[in-house]
Design an enzyme around this catalytic site. Structure first.
Site, mmCIF file in Angstrom:
data_model
loop_
_atom_site.group_PDB
_atom_site.id
_atom_site.type_symbol
_atom_site.label_atom_id
_atom_site.label_comp_id
_atom_site.label_asym_id
_atom_site.label_seq_id
_atom_site.Cartn_x
_atom_site.Cartn_y
_atom_site.Cartn_z
ATOM 1 N N SER A 68 0.794 -1.222 0.000
ATOM 2 C CA SER A 68 0.000 0.000 0.000
ATOM 3 C C SER A 68 0.834 1.284 0.000
ATOM 4 O O SER A 68 1.699 1.470 -0.850
ATOM 5 C CB SER A 68 -0.930 -0.079 1.209
ATOM 6 O OG SER A 68 -1.805 0.996 1.252
ATOM 7 N N ASP A 288 -6.180 2.250 -3.061
ATOM 8 C CA ASP A 288 -7.425 2.094 -2.308
ATOM 9 C C ASP A 288 -7.692 3.269 -1.370
ATOM 10 O O ASP A 288 -8.665 3.263 -0.631
ATOM 11 C CB ASP A 288 -7.489 0.748 -1.564
ATOM 12 C CG ASP A 288 -6.428 0.594 -0.511
ATOM 13 O OD1 ASP A 288 -5.556 1.482 -0.405
ATOM 14 O OD2 ASP A 288 -6.456 -0.429 0.206
ATOM 15 N N GLU A 378 -12.668 6.202 6.235
ATOM 16 C CA GLU A 378 -11.688 6.594 7.230
ATOM 17 C C GLU A 378 -11.156 7.964 6.805
ATOM 18 O O GLU A 378 -11.112 8.269 5.610
ATOM 19 C CB GLU A 378 -10.533 5.589 7.279
ATOM 20 C CG GLU A 378 -10.949 4.244 7.859
ATOM 21 C CD GLU A 378 -9.757 3.313 8.075
ATOM 22 O OE1 GLU A 378 -9.499 2.968 9.236
ATOM 23 O OE2 GLU A 378 -9.080 2.945 7.093
ATOM 24 N N ASN A 380 -8.312 8.839 6.529
ATOM 25 C CA ASN A 380 -7.160 8.660 5.642
ATOM 26 C C ASN A 380 -7.550 8.408 4.179
ATOM 27 O O ASN A 380 -6.684 8.218 3.334
ATOM 28 C CB ASN A 380 -6.261 7.534 6.151
ATOM 29 C CG ASN A 380 -6.953 6.165 6.147
ATOM 30 O OD1 ASN A 380 -7.864 5.911 5.372
ATOM 31 N ND2 ASN A 380 -6.510 5.265 7.025
ATOM 32 N N PRO A 504 -2.866 1.738 20.215
ATOM 33 C CA PRO A 504 -1.712 1.055 19.629
ATOM 34 C C PRO A 504 -1.951 0.862 18.136
ATOM 35 O O PRO A 504 -3.062 0.552 17.734
ATOM 36 C CB PRO A 504 -1.711 -0.303 20.357
ATOM 37 C CG PRO A 504 -3.134 -0.524 20.768
ATOM 38 C CD PRO A 504 -3.747 0.832 20.988
HETATM 39 C C1 16G Z 1 -4.461 -0.438 7.544
HETATM 40 C C2 16G Z 1 -5.939 -0.496 7.319
HETATM 41 C C3 16G Z 1 -6.537 0.896 7.379
HETATM 42 C C4 16G Z 1 -6.174 1.550 8.691
HETATM 43 C C5 16G Z 1 -4.698 1.490 8.939
HETATM 44 C C6 16G Z 1 -4.411 1.902 10.369
HETATM 45 C C7 16G Z 1 -7.142 -2.028 5.880
HETATM 46 C C8 16G Z 1 -7.287 -2.568 4.494
HETATM 47 N N1 16G Z 1 -6.238 -1.075 6.026
HETATM 48 O O1 16G Z 1 -3.844 0.278 6.518
HETATM 49 O O2 16G Z 1 -7.915 0.778 7.259
HETATM 50 O O3 16G Z 1 -6.585 2.883 8.701
HETATM 51 O O4 16G Z 1 -4.236 0.164 8.783
HETATM 52 O O5 16G Z 1 -3.077 1.713 10.667
HETATM 53 O O6 16G Z 1 -7.810 -2.451 6.803
HETATM 54 P P1 16G Z 1 -2.558 1.777 12.167
HETATM 55 O O7 16G Z 1 -3.277 0.715 12.952
HETATM 56 O O8 16G Z 1 -1.102 1.564 12.041
HETATM 57 O O9 16G Z 1 -2.878 3.145 12.674
HETATM 58 MG MG MG Z 2 -3.685 1.241 0.297
#
Ligand code: 16G
Ligand code: MG
Length: 550
Positions: A68, A288, A378, A380, A504
Site C-alpha cells: 500500500s 485504495d 476513514e 485517511n 496502539p
Molecule cells: C491499515 C488499514 C486501514 C487503517 C490502517 C491503520 C485495511 C485494508 N487497512 O492500513 O484501514 O486505517 O491500517 O493503521 O484495513 P494503524 O493501525 O497503524 O494506525
Molecule cells: Mg492502500
C-alpha cells in the site's frame, strides 16, 4: 485429494524456509514487513488461500501482494474472501500460526492440525485469483506464492499487476458470475467499462469540468487511471502526475494519499501543475485511498480528506433518495472511526445516523452493512458506499410517480454501478466525487465549505511494548495502562474543542496519539503533551525522549 499432499508440500516448503529470527503477524492489513523477508510467508499463504477456498466449497479466494502506502522496500500480502471482502477474522489467527512454524516439519504438523480442527474437506476444489502492485520485490514474492499454489494443486489465476480494489472486484465478479448477483465481467477491462459507462450516464449533459489532476503515487494506480482517462475522454479531462512505476525509490515518496494526509501539504511534484482553484487528488500505492485538495487564491493548500468525501457523498445520496420518493424505505447511515475530524462528526450527526468503530476497513465495512445505504470512510481516504441487497431490489423495482422521481432513481442505479462495493477504491471513489461535484456545480472551495475541519495533529510514540495499551469505546478511550485515560481527560479539558485519544497501531510497532482543538497551536500542543504522558508512563528510555514531547 483427501489427505494433504505432504511430500509435495515438503519439497517446496524446504525451498522457502522461515527466517528463524522473525515473527510474523497477520494484522489489519495482512502480513506486512520488509519485502525481502516475506518469502516463506508467501509460500505458506499460497497454501492457506487454497485451504480457504476448499473450506468455502471451492469459491475463489483473492490474494493481493502489496504494502500500500508504505515505503517501497516493504511488501505484504492479504487474503480476500469470496464476496470481495476482507478475510474472516478467525482466519487471521490461523494465518499467523502457520506463518510462524519454525521449520518444514513444524509447518506440516501445524497444517495437519489446522485442516483437522477447521474440518476442511480436502477433496473440494480450490481456486484463487492473485495480483501484485508495482514494488520491485513483487515478482519474487509472487513466485513463492505460486509455489504454495503448486504444493496444494490450487487452480490459480494470475491477475498480474493491478490495484487492490480491482483484485477485490475480480474476486466478487468471479464468484457471482452467472448468478442473479452477478457483479461484473471478471476482467480489468470489465471493471473499467462498468464504472466508466455508469459515470458517463451520470454526467451526461453537465458542463465539462476543468481537468482533474491525479497524483498516482508512482504506483499501480497509474495504469488503471490511464485506462480511465482514455475511456472517459471528454466526460472527465484528466491529467496524470507521478506515474513512474519503474524508477527505484519513487513509489509513495513525497507523493500519494498518505503523504498528503500525514503532511497536510501539497506533494512537491504537483506544485508546477496545480493552479489556484483547480482540484487534484492523490491515490496511495495500491490505489485504495483517495485524498482531494486544492490551492486557494492565495496559494494556500486545503485538504479534502475521507471525512469530507463521506459528507459530500452522503448528502448527495440522501438528496437523491428523497427526490426518488424513497426516504421512508431507504435509510442512509455513516460509519467513521475515532480519527474522523470533530467538525465532520458534528456536521454528520446533525443530519444522519453516525456510528464510530475501531480503525481498519473490516470494522467499517461490517458496520456499514447494517444500514440500507452505508457510507463508510476513514479520514485517511479509505472508504466506499454499501447498498444492501434489499435496497438494490427496491431501486430496481420501484415505480416512480413523476419524471423527477424517475430521474433520481436512474441516478441512484448508476451510482451503485460507479461504486466498488467490495472495498475502498480510490479511482471509483474519485469518479463518485466527480459525479457529485458536477451535479452540484461545486468547486473544491464550495465542497470544503460544507463544514470546517478542526486543526489536528497525529504523533507516533515509540514504546517498549505497545500491547499494554488497551482501548474501549471504538478506541476513543484507554482502559490500560490504568490511570492514563484520567490524565488525558484532565489535559483535554483545558483546550477549547479539545479531543485526544491514544491507540496502539495495528500495522507498526508504535502507539499513535491524535489530538484536535479549535486552533492549530493548541492542537499541536495537546498532541505533544499527551505524547509526553504516554512516553513517561511506559518506562521508555528518558534519554531517547523526542524533544517536542511536552
Ligand atoms: C491499515 C488499514 C486501514 C487503517 C490502517 C491503520 C485495511 C485494508 N487497512 O492500513 O484501514 O486505517 O491500517 O493503521 O484495513 P494503524 O493501525 O497503524 O494506525
Ligand atoms: Mg492502500
Amino acid at each position: 485429494m483427501s489427505t494433504l499432499p505432504v511430500e509435495a508440500i515438503r519439497v517446496l516448503a524446504d525451498r522457502h524456509p522461515k527466517p528463524s529470527s522473525l515473527k510474523f503477524q497477520y494484522g489489519t492489513a495482512g502480513f506486512r514487513t520488509l519485502g525481502n523477508s516475506l518469502d516463506s510467508v508467501m509460500f505458506r499463504v499460497g497454501i492457506l488461500a487454497g485451504l480457504r477456498s476448499k473450506k468455502l466449497d471451492g469459491k475463489t479466494i483473492g490474494v493481493m501482494v502489496t504494502a500500500s502506502h508504505n515505503p517501497e522496500a516493504d511488501n505484504g500480502v492479504k487474503l480476500v474472501d469470496p464476496r470481495g471482502e476482507m478475510l474472516e477474522a478467525a482466519w487471521e489467527g490461523h494465518a499467523t500460526v502457520l506463518a510462524n512454524a519454525p521449520s518444514t516439519d513444524a509447518f506440516l504438523e501445524a497444517l495437519e492440525g489446522f485442516v483437522k480442527a477447521a474440518k476442511i474437506d480436502l477433496s473440494k476444489p480450490s481456486k484463487v485469483v492473485y495480483a501484485r502492485d508495482t514494488r520491485p520485490s513483487g515478482p519474487a514474492l509472487v513466485a513463492a506464492l505460486e509455489d504454495g499454489f503448486k504444493a496444494l494443486n490450487v487452480d490459480a489465476r494470475n491477475a498480474g499487476v493491478t490495484t487492490t480494489p480491482i483484485l477485490h472486484y475480480l474476486v466478487r465478479s468471479i464468484n457471482t458470475k452467472g448468478t442473479k448477483d452477478a457483479y461484473g465481467e471478471d476482467s480489468e477491462e470489465g471493471y473499467i467499462n462498468k464504472i466508466s459507462t455508469a459515470f458517463k450516464k451520470l454526467v451526461a449533459g453537465k458542463p465539462a469540468s476543468p481537468p482533474l489532476i491525479i497524483d498516482c503515487a508512482n504506483g499501480v494506480g497509474a495504469k488503471a487511471a490511464a485506462e480511465f482517462a482514455k475511456v472517459l475522454g471528454d466526460a472527465l479531462p484528466i491529467t496524470l502526475v507521478n506515474t513512474d512505476t519503474t524508477t527505484p525509490g519513487v513509489l509513495n515518496h513525497q507523493c500519494g494519499a498518505d503523504f498528503v494526509k500525514t503532511q497536510q501539504k501539497l506533494p512537491p511534484s504537483l506544485a508546477s501543475h496545480l493552479k489556484p482553484g483547480q482540484r487534484a487528488c492523490s491515490l496511495d500505492g495500491d490505489a485504495d485511498r483517495l485524498m482531494y485538495f486544492y490551492l486557494d487564491e492565495r496559494g494556500q493548500f486545503h485538504m479534502l480528506d475521507g471525512d469530507k468525501i463521506a459528507a459530500l457523498v452522503a448528502a448527495f445520496i440522501v438528496e437523491l433518495v428523497k427526490a426518488a420518493g424513497l426516504e421512508e424505505k431507504v435509510r442512509v447511515g455513516i460509519v467513521q472511526t475515532a480519527y474522523a475530524n470533530g467538525g465532520s462528526t458534528k456536521y454528520l450527526t446533525e443530519r444522519l445516523p453516525v456510528k464510530c468503530v475501531p480503525t481498519g476497513v473490516k470494522h467499517l465495512h461490517h458496520a456499514a452493512e447494517h444500514y440500507d445505504v452505508g457510507v463508510y470512510f476513514e479520514a485517511n481516504g479509505h472508504g466506499t458506499v454499501l447498498f444492501s441487497p434489499e435496497t438494490q431490489r427496491i431501486l430496481a423495482e420501484h415505480q416512480p410517480s413523476t419524471p423527477a422521481q424517475s430521474t433520481a432513481i436512474t441516478h441512484l442505479i448508476n451510482i451503485v454501478q460507479v461504486i466498488n462495493q467490495t472495498v475502498g477504491d480510490a479511482l471509483s471513489d474519485m469518479l463518485l466525487v466527480e459525479v457529485v461535484l458536477a451535479h452540484k456545480s461545486y468547486n473544491g472551495y464550495e465542497w470544503d465549505s460544507l463544514y470546517e475541519d478542526l486543526p489536528n495533529r497525529l504523533v507516533k510514540v515509540v514504546v517498549p511494548d505497545r500491547t499494554i495499551f488497551k482501548t474501549e469505546d471504538a478506541e476513543r478511550r484507554l482502559v490500560s495502562p490504568p490511570g492514563l485515560q484520567a490524565r488525558i481527560d484532565d489535559l483535554v479539558r483545558k483546550y477549547a474543542s479539545g479531543r485526544a485519544f491514544v491507540r496502539p497501531s495495528g500495522t507498526e510497532d508504535v502507539v499513535r496519539v491524535y489530538a484536535e482543538a479549535r486552533v492549530r497551536a493548541q492542537a499541536d500542543e495537546l498532541a505533544f503533551r499527551v505524547a509526553g504522558i504516554v512516553y513517561d508512563e511506559t518506562g521508555a528510555d528518558p534519554t531517547q525522549r523526542p524533544a517536542e514531547f511536552l
